[in-house]
Every structure is written in structure tokens, then in C-alpha cells.
Design a protein around this motif. Structure first.
Motif, PDB file in Angstrom:
ATOM      1  N   ALA A 169       0.830  -1.205   0.000  1.00 52.70           N
ATOM      2  CA  ALA A 169       0.000   0.000   0.000  1.00 52.70           C
ATOM      3  C   ALA A 169       0.859   1.248   0.000  1.00 52.70           C
ATOM      4  CB  ALA A 169      -0.922  -0.003   1.223  1.00 52.70           C
ATOM      5  N   LYS A 170       0.337   2.271  -0.654  1.00 45.87           N
ATOM      6  CA  LYS A 170       0.984   3.579  -0.676  1.00 45.87           C
ATOM      7  C   LYS A 170       0.011   4.599  -0.108  1.00 45.87           C
ATOM      8  CE  LYS A 170       3.109   7.034  -3.690  1.00 45.87           C
ATOM      9  NZ  LYS A 170       3.471   7.405  -5.089  1.00 45.87           N
ATOM     10  N   PRO A 171       0.415   5.346   0.916  1.00 48.02           N
ATOM     11  CA  PRO A 171      -0.484   6.352   1.479  1.00 48.02           C
ATOM     12  C   PRO A 171      -0.921   7.353   0.431  1.00 48.02           C
ATOM     13  CG  PRO A 171       1.399   5.992   2.909  1.00 48.02           C
ATOM     14  CD  PRO A 171       1.689   5.272   1.628  1.00 48.02           C
ATOM     15  N   SER A 172      -2.197   7.689   0.446  1.00 39.86           N
ATOM     16  CA  SER A 172      -2.765   8.687  -0.438  1.00 39.86           C
ATOM     17  C   SER A 172      -3.364   9.784   0.428  1.00 39.86           C
ATOM     18  CB  SER A 172      -3.827   8.045  -1.333  1.00 39.86           C
ATOM     19  OG  SER A 172      -4.329   8.965  -2.268  1.00 39.86           O
ATOM     20  N   GLY A 173      -3.985  10.756  -0.150  1.00 41.00           N
ATOM     21  CA  GLY A 173      -4.555  11.842   0.640  1.00 41.00           C
ATOM     22  C   GLY A 173      -5.809  11.426   1.379  1.00 41.00           C
ATOM     23  N   ASN A 174      -6.169  12.221   2.396  1.00 42.11           N
ATOM     24  CA  ASN A 174      -7.433  12.044   3.126  1.00 42.11           C
ATOM     25  C   ASN A 174      -7.591  10.653   3.731  1.00 42.11           C
ATOM     26  OD1 ASN A 174      -8.250  14.679   2.397  1.00 42.11           O
ATOM     27  ND2 ASN A 174      -8.920  13.914   0.394  1.00 42.11           N
ATOM     28  N   ASP A 175      -6.565  10.187   4.455  1.00 41.43           N
ATOM     29  CA  ASP A 175      -6.625   8.906   5.165  1.00 41.43           C
ATOM     30  C   ASP A 175      -6.957   7.741   4.236  1.00 41.43           C
ATOM     31  OD1 ASP A 175      -6.159  10.082   7.755  1.00 41.43           O
ATOM     32  OD2 ASP A 175      -8.206  10.838   7.652  1.00 41.43           O
ATOM     33  N   SER A 176      -6.331   7.712   3.095  1.00 42.92           N
ATOM     34  CA  SER A 176      -6.570   6.646   2.119  1.00 42.92           C
ATOM     35  C   SER A 176      -5.246   5.989   1.745  1.00 42.92           C
ATOM     36  CB  SER A 176      -7.244   7.203   0.858  1.00 42.92           C
ATOM     37  OG  SER A 176      -8.496   7.767   1.170  1.00 42.92           O
ATOM     38  N   PHE A 177      -5.380   4.761   1.198  1.00 45.06           N
ATOM     39  CA  PHE A 177      -4.206   3.985   0.808  1.00 45.06           C
ATOM     40  C   PHE A 177      -4.483   3.351  -0.547  1.00 45.06           C
ATOM     41  CE2 PHE A 177      -4.320   4.265   5.351  1.00 45.06           C
ATOM     42  CZ  PHE A 177      -3.006   4.491   5.724  1.00 45.06           C
ATOM     43  N   GLN A 178      -3.514   3.456  -1.456  1.00 53.31           N
ATOM     44  CA  GLN A 178      -3.654   2.871  -2.780  1.00 53.31           C
ATOM     45  C   GLN A 178      -3.105   1.450  -2.768  1.00 53.31           C
ATOM     46  OE1 GLN A 178      -5.165   4.565  -5.438  1.00 53.31           O
ATOM     47  NE2 GLN A 178      -5.226   2.481  -6.236  1.00 53.31           N
ATOM     48  N   THR A 179      -3.920   0.485  -3.253  1.00 50.36           N
ATOM     49  CA  THR A 179      -3.513  -0.917  -3.301  1.00 50.36           C
ATOM     50  C   THR A 179      -3.835  -1.483  -4.674  1.00 50.36           C
ATOM     51  OG1 THR A 179      -5.625  -1.946  -2.658  1.00 50.36           O
ATOM     52  CG2 THR A 179      -4.236  -1.077  -0.881  1.00 50.36           C
ATOM     53  N   LYS A 180      -3.436  -2.735  -4.901  1.00 55.67           N
ATOM     54  CA  LYS A 180      -3.734  -3.395  -6.180  1.00 55.67           C
ATOM     55  C   LYS A 180      -5.231  -3.602  -6.374  1.00 55.67           C
ATOM     56  CE  LYS A 180      -2.945  -7.829  -6.538  1.00 55.67           C
ATOM     57  NZ  LYS A 180      -2.271  -9.156  -6.536  1.00 55.67           N
ATOM     58  N   PHE A 181      -5.989  -3.532  -5.283  1.00 52.58           N
ATOM     59  CA  PHE A 181      -7.437  -3.685  -5.379  1.00 52.58           C
ATOM     60  C   PHE A 181      -8.167  -2.342  -5.309  1.00 52.58           C
ATOM     61  CE2 PHE A 181      -6.027  -7.786  -3.533  1.00 52.58           C
ATOM     62  CZ  PHE A 181      -6.439  -8.609  -4.568  1.00 52.58           C
ATOM     63  N   GLY A 182      -7.415  -1.265  -5.549  1.00 49.69           N
ATOM     64  CA  GLY A 182      -8.029   0.053  -5.551  1.00 49.69           C
ATOM     65  C   GLY A 182      -7.750   0.828  -4.279  1.00 49.69           C
ATOM     66  N   LEU A 183      -8.430   1.964  -4.155  1.00 49.06           N
ATOM     67  CA  LEU A 183      -8.228   2.857  -3.031  1.00 49.06           C
ATOM     68  C   LEU A 183      -8.962   2.321  -1.801  1.00 49.06           C
ATOM     69  CD1 LEU A 183      -6.725   5.612  -2.719  1.00 49.06           C
ATOM     70  CD2 LEU A 183      -8.978   6.706  -2.898  1.00 49.06           C
ATOM     71  N   VAL A 184      -8.278   2.299  -0.665  1.00 47.61           N
ATOM     72  CA  VAL A 184      -8.870   1.841   0.594  1.00 47.61           C
ATOM     73  C   VAL A 184      -8.944   3.032   1.540  1.00 47.61           C
ATOM     74  CG1 VAL A 184      -8.680   0.280   2.560  1.00 47.61           C
ATOM     75  CG2 VAL A 184      -7.918  -0.465   0.290  1.00 47.61           C
TER      76      VAL A 184
END
Length: 343
Positions: free
Chosen positions: A244-259
Motif C-alpha cells: 500500500a501507498k499512502p494517499s490523501g485524506n486517510d486513504s491507501f492505494q492498493t492493487k485492489f483500488g483505493l482503501v
């Protein structure tokens, strides 16, 4: 004032540290569970508190009294500690009344009768005083054991896997009943278990133990939702790690999409992994999908689907009124939840 204070406790066996610089503080009328897999040091810690073994170093205070220190070691019989064992340890040749009265030798006959009557009423066994342990069910024997442990008003109660021999159908009712009894008597307790379900139902706080240390101490919700490390996360439930890669607004990018995370947390800048439990995964039919279901089980209110993700087998539930069509492609998404991110 704590009911129990342990500081820098150390115990080694054959040169191997079983308890490793352990600290623990238990509040008054609090139930704390030492939870962990076999060999983590939880039962050894309980024995050290009881005085059944002598640590190499560290201090133990029960209330204001030091029972273990550099120049101090109080034997078990002088620690005013009650104990409940996995096998109840009732005396088979004594009646229920005699078992409960066993530790009350210093009381007068009248005071002993009164105290035992009070305890049998407390555990709802007033009519069973003349019976012998073999004439009781497992749950009733457990109630006798708690009555005996509390009869002489201990400062601390120690429970060593006391529910493991109880039938699953009545176990959690018994857990609820005994918890209420302990709270009613205003006694602090240390409870050893390897079952998180029992620990969640019985304890106020959990101490997850790993390799002789406390990996994390807190209430069940805190430990489950915000584990400090992978040891705690994995012990409290099955799951998978996703890059996972941290994204904005308490979100994380994964192979299954944004979490999306339901809890606010400082977002690290680096890549890492998130720990995802089956309850956070939703399976659904789609126009395309690569999820393979290895097994489908109907369990009444829901279907359980065995799938392989990240090299691990998981069972993911769906409501019985919304099953998958296994003849069509299946995809997944990760639902918003309290994300556990590990760098």
C-alpha cells in the motif's frame, strides 16, 4: 493504588528467557487477560504472581505489599491470592460445602457457615452444598471453584484457562456470570487464555504476550482496531497483507483500488503494507474478475467462500440472501475500515 504492580520481571529456564523484562499494572477491580500462543510466557507470569516460582529479578507488589523483590520472596500461602485452575482442582472426597470452606480454617464455625452460605448463594448453588464434585456438571464445578477462590476474600484472583473444559454451548454464559461475580465482589483478576473470544468477553484489558514480553496492552477494541505491530494484528484475527501507498485524506492505494480508513491517522510518506481482515473484504459478481472460489459453505445466516489471496486461504462471508453466482466472474473490493498500516 494498583492491585498488582510488576516491574522489570525476568525469569529464565535453561538459559532461555521465558519472562523478559516485563512490566504490568492492574487497577483495582480490573480484569486483565494475559493472552498469547503457547510458550509466550503467560502461564509462567501467572505462576510468578502466585509465588509458585521465583523470578531471577524484578519486583511484584500485590496492593501495597511487596511479595517479590531483591531481598523478598513471600510464599504462595501468605500472598492472599485466590486461584482457579483449568481442571478446577476441586477435592473429590469433599462436598461442595467442604470445598468452599477449605480455606476458611481461621474462622469460627458460625462465621464459616455464614461465609460459605453467602458464596453458594452468590454462585447460585445454595441447594448443592451436600453434593460431591462428580455429581455436578462442568459449569457447576466451575462455580464451586470460583466460590472457593473468593471465599476468603483474596486481594487478587488468578485464573489459568478456567473455561477451556467447558462445553461451547454454555461457555459464554458462564463467562458472563463469573465476570459479574468478580465485579460484584470488587476483586481484581489476572486471566490467562489463548482464546481471543474468551478474552474479549471476560476482560477489561488485554495484554498480548509474545516471547516473554507484552507486545501491547489495552482494551479489546483498541487492540483489534489499532494494533501497534504485526504480532498483535495477526494474533487477534486472520488477514492478509497488501502492498500500500499512502494517499490523501486517510486513504491507501492498493492493487485492489483505493482503501479508505475510518480512523484519522498521520499518513507516512513511504510505502508499506496494510493488514486486511476477511470482514473488510466484499466479494461480488462483476463483468470481469480474477477471484477464484475454492469452496462454498452455507451456514444458515450466511455463505462462507474460501478464496486464496496473496498466497493465503481466507473465508469471506456474504449474507444468505445475497449469495455469489459461481458461474460468473467474481471480483472484490476492500470496504472502508480502521486501516492498520505497517511500514
Amino acid at each position: 493504588m494498583y492491585s498488582l504492580s510488576i516491574e522489570s520481571l525476568q525469569y529464565s529456564y535453561d538459559g532461555q528467557a521465558v519472562i523478559d523484562d516485563l512490566d504490568l499494572h492492574v487497577k483495582e477491580n480490573e480484569i486483565v487477560c494475559l493472552l498469547g500462543s503457547s510458550g509466550c510466557g503467560k502461564t509462567t507470569t501467572l505462576k510468578a504472581i502466585a509465588g509458585l516460582l521465583k523470578p531471577q529479578s524484578g519486583t511484584i507488589h500485590i496492593g501495597s505489599k511487596c511479595v517479590n523483590g531483591t531481598d523478598t520472596f513471600i510464599p504462595p500461602q501468605n500472598r492472599n491470592v485466590g486461584m482457579m485452575f483449568q481442571d478446577y482442582a476441586l477435592f473429590p472426597h469433599l462436598t461442595v460445602f467442604q470445598n468452599v470452606a477449605f480455606g476458611l480454617s481461621k474462622l469460627s464455625r458460625a462465621d464459616k457457615q455464614k461465609r460459605v452460605d453467602e458464596m453458594l448463594e452468590l454462585v447460585h448453588l445454595s441447594e448443592f452444598g451436600n453434593r460431591y464434585p462428580h455429581e455436578l456438571s462442568g459449569g457447576q464445578q466451575q462455580r464451586v471453584a470460583i466460590a472457593r477462590a473468593l471465599a476468603y476474600k483474596p486481594n487478587l484472583l488468578l485464573l489459568d484457562e478456567p473455561f477451556s473444559n467447558i462445553d461451547a454451548q454454555v461457555r459464554f454464559q458462564l463467562i458472563s456470570d463469573i465476570r459479574s461475580i468478580i465485579k460484584d465482589q470488587k476483586v481484581s483478576a489476572i486471566f490467562v487464555s489463548h482464546s481471543k473470544d474468551e478474552a474479549f468477553a471476560f476482560s477489561d484489558r488485554l495484554a498480548i504476550m509474545h516471547q516473554g514480553k507484552i507486545a501491547q496492552l489495552g482494551c479489546p477494541t483498541e487492540l483489534f482496531q489499532t494494533p501497534k505491530n504485526k504480532v498483535v494484528a495477526e494474533f487477534l484475527g486472520q488477514g492478509i497483507y497488501l502492498d500500500a501507498k499512502p494517499s490523501g485524506n486517510d486513504s491507501f492505494q492498493t492493487k485492489f483500488g483505493l482503501v479508505n480508513s475510518l480512523t484519522k491517522q498521520p499518513l507516512p510518506s513511504e510505502h508499506g503494507k496494510i493488514f486486511v481482515r476477511p470482514s473488510n473484504i466484499e466479494l461480488f459478481n462483476a463483468d470481469s474478475g480474477e477471484i477464484k472460489v475454492n469452496q462454498e459453505r452455507f451456514v444458515g445466516t450466511e455463505y462462507l467462500y474460501a478464496v486464496e489471496l496473496q498466497g493465503q486461504q481466507l473465508e469471506i462471508a456474504k449474507p444468505a440472501d445475497n449469495p455469489l453466482d459461481l458461474s460468473k466472474p467474481i471480483s472484490l473490493k476492500i470496504k472502508p475500515h480502521a486501516v492498520n498500516f505497517f511500514s
